[in-house]
Each structure stands twice: as structure tokens, then as C-alpha cells.
Design an enzyme around this catalytic site. Structure first.
Site, PDB file in Angstrom:
ATOM      1  N   MET A 143      46.625  37.879  30.798  1.00  0.00           N
ATOM      2  CA  MET A 143      46.044  39.171  30.394  1.00  0.00           C
ATOM      3  C   MET A 143      46.908  39.803  29.313  1.00  0.00           C
ATOM      4  O   MET A 143      48.140  39.736  29.370  1.00  0.00           O
ATOM      5  CB  MET A 143      45.978  40.104  31.594  1.00  0.00           C
ATOM      6  CG  MET A 143      45.243  39.510  32.790  1.00  0.00           C
ATOM      7  SD  MET A 143      45.017  40.710  34.105  1.00  0.00           S
ATOM      8  CE  MET A 143      44.346  39.654  35.397  1.00  0.00           C
ATOM      9  N   ASP A 197      35.301  33.487  40.154  1.00  0.00           N
ATOM     10  CA  ASP A 197      36.641  34.070  40.102  1.00  0.00           C
ATOM     11  C   ASP A 197      36.559  35.560  40.422  1.00  0.00           C
ATOM     12  O   ASP A 197      35.991  36.333  39.653  1.00  0.00           O
ATOM     13  CB  ASP A 197      37.198  33.843  38.684  1.00  0.00           C
ATOM     14  CG  ASP A 197      38.616  34.342  38.509  1.00  0.00           C
ATOM     15  OD1 ASP A 197      39.217  34.826  39.485  1.00  0.00           O
ATOM     16  OD2 ASP A 197      39.124  34.233  37.377  1.00  0.00           O
ATOM     17  N   MET A 204      42.366  35.975  29.270  1.00  0.00           N
ATOM     18  CA  MET A 204      41.674  37.272  29.151  1.00  0.00           C
ATOM     19  C   MET A 204      42.334  38.008  27.989  1.00  0.00           C
ATOM     20  O   MET A 204      43.132  38.929  28.167  1.00  0.00           O
ATOM     21  CB  MET A 204      41.778  38.044  30.469  1.00  0.00           C
ATOM     22  CG  MET A 204      40.862  37.464  31.539  1.00  0.00           C
ATOM     23  SD  MET A 204      41.316  37.964  33.208  1.00  0.00           S
ATOM     24  CE  MET A 204      42.513  36.713  33.570  1.00  0.00           C
ATOM     25  N   HIS A 248      43.137  30.741  32.353  1.00  0.00           N
ATOM     26  CA  HIS A 248      42.045  31.693  32.096  1.00  0.00           C
ATOM     27  C   HIS A 248      42.576  32.766  31.155  1.00  0.00           C
ATOM     28  O   HIS A 248      43.347  33.641  31.574  1.00  0.00           O
ATOM     29  CB  HIS A 248      41.605  32.281  33.450  1.00  0.00           C
ATOM     30  CG  HIS A 248      40.577  33.349  33.358  1.00  0.00           C
ATOM     31  ND1 HIS A 248      40.248  34.163  34.437  1.00  0.00           N
ATOM     32  CD2 HIS A 248      39.766  33.765  32.344  1.00  0.00           C
ATOM     33  CE1 HIS A 248      39.307  35.010  34.078  1.00  0.00           C
ATOM     34  NE2 HIS A 248      39.004  34.804  32.813  1.00  0.00           N
ATOM     35  N   MET A 297      32.780  35.468  36.207  1.00  0.00           N
ATOM     36  CA  MET A 297      33.615  36.491  36.852  1.00  0.00           C
ATOM     37  C   MET A 297      32.779  37.192  37.915  1.00  0.00           C
ATOM     38  O   MET A 297      31.702  37.718  37.636  1.00  0.00           O
ATOM     39  CB  MET A 297      34.102  37.527  35.836  1.00  0.00           C
ATOM     40  CG  MET A 297      35.191  37.050  34.891  1.00  0.00           C
ATOM     41  SD  MET A 297      36.643  36.308  35.661  1.00  0.00           S
ATOM     42  CE  MET A 297      37.165  37.586  36.811  1.00  0.00           C
ATOM     43  N   ASP A 326      46.070  33.309  35.341  1.00  0.00           N
ATOM     44  CA  ASP A 326      45.384  34.448  34.720  1.00  0.00           C
ATOM     45  C   ASP A 326      46.262  35.076  33.650  1.00  0.00           C
ATOM     46  O   ASP A 326      47.313  35.646  33.960  1.00  0.00           O
ATOM     47  CB  ASP A 326      45.059  35.496  35.790  1.00  0.00           C
ATOM     48  CG  ASP A 326      43.882  35.074  36.636  1.00  0.00           C
ATOM     49  OD1 ASP A 326      42.837  34.733  36.056  1.00  0.00           O
ATOM     50  OD2 ASP A 326      44.011  35.076  37.872  1.00  0.00           O
ATOM     51  N   SER A 370      45.011  31.307  42.653  1.00  0.00           N
ATOM     52  CA  SER A 370      45.452  32.051  41.472  1.00  0.00           C
ATOM     53  C   SER A 370      46.903  32.486  41.604  1.00  0.00           C
ATOM     54  O   SER A 370      47.269  33.221  42.527  1.00  0.00           O
ATOM     55  CB  SER A 370      44.563  33.280  41.268  1.00  0.00           C
ATOM     56  OG  SER A 370      45.117  34.075  40.238  1.00  0.00           O
ATOM     57  N   HIS A 430      45.201  28.207  39.196  1.00  0.00           N
ATOM     58  CA  HIS A 430      44.532  29.094  38.237  1.00  0.00           C
ATOM     59  C   HIS A 430      45.570  30.068  37.676  1.00  0.00           C
ATOM     60  O   HIS A 430      46.276  30.753  38.435  1.00  0.00           O
ATOM     61  CB  HIS A 430      43.412  29.849  38.963  1.00  0.00           C
ATOM     62  CG  HIS A 430      42.539  30.661  38.077  1.00  0.00           C
ATOM     63  ND1 HIS A 430      41.539  30.123  37.295  1.00  0.00           N
ATOM     64  CD2 HIS A 430      42.507  31.996  37.841  1.00  0.00           C
ATOM     65  CE1 HIS A 430      40.930  31.087  36.636  1.00  0.00           C
ATOM     66  NE2 HIS A 430      41.502  32.246  36.936  1.00  0.00           N
TER      67      HIS A 430
HETATM   68  C1  DX5 Z   1      40.921  38.836  37.970  1.00  0.00           C
HETATM   69  C2  DX5 Z   1      41.475  37.422  37.831  1.00  0.00           C
HETATM   70  C3  DX5 Z   1      41.330  36.641  39.062  1.00  0.00           C
HETATM   71  C4  DX5 Z   1      42.138  37.104  40.206  1.00  0.00           C
HETATM   72  C5  DX5 Z   1      41.339  36.842  41.454  1.00  0.00           C
HETATM   73  O1  DX5 Z   1      41.046  39.471  36.766  1.00  0.00           O
HETATM   74  O2  DX5 Z   1      40.820  36.735  36.801  1.00  0.00           O
HETATM   75  O3  DX5 Z   1      41.626  35.270  38.845  1.00  0.00           O
HETATM   76  O4  DX5 Z   1      43.379  36.461  40.309  1.00  0.00           O
HETATM   77  O5  DX5 Z   1      42.019  37.444  42.462  1.00  0.00           O
HETATM   78  P1  DX5 Z   1      41.364  37.685  43.885  1.00  0.00           P
HETATM   79  O6  DX5 Z   1      41.068  36.341  44.450  1.00  0.00           O
HETATM   80  O7  DX5 Z   1      42.443  38.411  44.606  1.00  0.00           O
HETATM   81  O8  DX5 Z   1      40.121  38.497  43.685  1.00  0.00           O
HETATM   82 ZN    ZN Z   2      40.975  34.244  36.561  1.00  0.00          ZN
END
Ligand code: DX5
Ligand code: ZN
Length: 219
Positions: free
Chosen positions: A39, A178, A71, A69, A140, A37, A10, A35
Site C-alpha cells: 500500500m 481478498d 495497491m 498485491h 476485493m 499487500d 496475508s 499474500h
Molecule cells: C485489504 C488487503 C487484504 C487484507 C485481508 O486491503 O488487501 O489482503 O490483508 O485481511 P483480512 O483477511 O483480515 O480481511
Molecule cells: Zn490483498
């Protein structure tokens, strides 16, 4: 038959002043997926980066498969931008209210694979009607919003349930986990049926990333 294991490090856990370098670290480890993320400060209480960041990582030379991903409360408004930025797969969450089925179809029309994601408190049944229409289900294993949280072991039964549906209905989607994934929790998730492993903190903290990636790929 499950898929071969894939690690998707990620970018969230990378160096945000040097994300192209972080992407290079991922590729140099032997991983093929990155990956991303995304947000929006509404669906989750945090902000990350947008499509321009992904496009910049591409322009800097990365050929990694971008596993995006979203969110977001209104992901349907942004899928085109993330497809254009170079995403190979775009996952959207089931929790907000919008046209999930139409958005998944639109992601495919844009030439990307599509995924459906669900939060720890969301039951597997909420995505059951969509599993025939996706390339990936993202479970998740922490409450989304922040990296570095502990793995939720109570998610293993949800992974098993979704894997069971996949086997009994002869479906081929990937099953991604994840949050809180490291070498030990990845083994537990693999036993439950997961085949695609997002790793943020554990990947970027690993002193030997090549060995980390190879270990996950052998699961
Ligand atoms: C959390 C994200 C994850 C995050 C995972 O909201 O969706 O993808 O990057 O991070 P680790 O591996 O540090 O838990
Ligand atoms: Zn993620």
C-alpha cells in the site's frame, strides 16, 4: 472445471516485528502461497511494506510463492522491484489510470504471473477486456486498505459473473477473493466460483493453522 482451492495467508496480519516468523507459520500450516499487500498511502489510506521486506523474507529462507498485491497509484513503476524481490505473481488494480495491458505484459516478461484486481465499487465489466491476458483475477471483498473488515456479501454476484466468463470463454485464470475471508465466507465464495482465498485475520487468529489451511484446501 475450476482449480483446486488455494489459501494465500496475508502477511499484513502477521507480526510486523517478526515477518520471517509469520512466513514460517504460513509454511508450517501447509500453505504454499503468501499474500503480500503493498500500500502506498494514495491508492489506499494506509502504508505497509516494500520490496526489501519481501526480499528479506526470502533471504530468511522462505520458499513460499509470493502473491504480491499492489495497491498503488503507479504500480508500473514498481513491478521490476517486486519481481526482483521474489514475487511469483503480481496483481495490479484496474482503477488508477496507466497502461494496464502493457504493465501486465511487462510482469510476464519479468518471469512472473500477472493478475488484475478490482475494488468492491468497480464493476466486473471494467476488467472484461483484460481477462484473456491474466493468470488471476482478484476480487476485493472489502474496500482495500485495512485487514479485519467484514466480508462484502454483495460481491458474490461479481464473482459469479467473472466465473461465468471464465467458463464460457474457456479461460484458465484463478479467481481470488481478498478481504473478510474465513472458513464460512470462503465456502460462499467457493460456491460462487472463487478458488484462491486470501486470509489475513482469520488465518493468524486460528489456533490450529494446519487444520485451517487443510479445511480451505478441501473446499
Ligand atoms: C485489504 C488487503 C487484504 C487484507 C485481508 O486491503 O488487501 O489482503 O490483508 O485481511 P483480512 O483477511 O483480515 O480481511
Ligand atoms: Zn490483498
Amino acid at each position: 472445471m475450476s482449480h483446486p482451492s488455494i489459501i494465500a495467508p496475508s502477511l499484513l496480519a502477521g507480526d510486523h516485528a517478526n515477518l520471517a516468523v509469520s512466513a514460517r507459520n504460513v509454511a508450517d500450516s501447509g500453505a504454499h502461497w503468501l499474500h503480500c499487500d503493498i500500500m502506498d498511502g494514495h491508492f489506499v489510506p494506509n502504508l505497509t511494506f516494500g520490496p526489501e521486506t519481501l526480499a528479506a523474507v526470502r533471504r530468511a529462507g522462505s520458499e513460499l510463492f509470493l502473491d504480491t498485491h499492489l495497491m498503488l497509484v503507479e504500480p508500473q513503476k514498481y513491478i521490476e522491484a517486486f519481481a526482483k524481490a521474489g514475487s511469483g505473481l503480481i496483481s495490479i488494480h484496474i482503477e488508477p489510470t496507466y497502461d494496464h495491458r502493457g504493465t501486465l505484459a511487462r510482469i510476464r516478461q519479468l518471469g512472473c504471473q500477472c493478475g488484475i484486481a478490482l475494488n468492491p465499487d468497480t464493476p466486473a465489466a471494467s476488467i472484461e477486456a483484460l481477462i484473456g491476458e491474466v493468470d488471476l483475477v482478484l476480487v476485493m471483498t472489502v474496500q482495500p486498505g485495512f485487514g479485519g473488515q467484514p466480508f462484502r456479501r454483495d460481491m458474490l454476484s461479481k464473482i459469479r459473473e467473472i466465473d461465468h466468463w471464465r467458463n464460457t470463454r474457456d479461460l484458465k485464470f484463478r479467481l481470488e477473493v481478498d478481504g473478510g475471508i474465513d472458513l464460512a465466507t470462503a465456502v460462499e465464495c467457493r460456491s460462487a466460483g472463487a478458488d484462491t482465498f486470501v486470509a489475513g485475520t482469520s488465518f493468524f487468529k486460528a489456533s490450529d493453522k494446519t487444520s485451517f489451511t487443510a479445511t480451505i484446501a478441501r473446499l
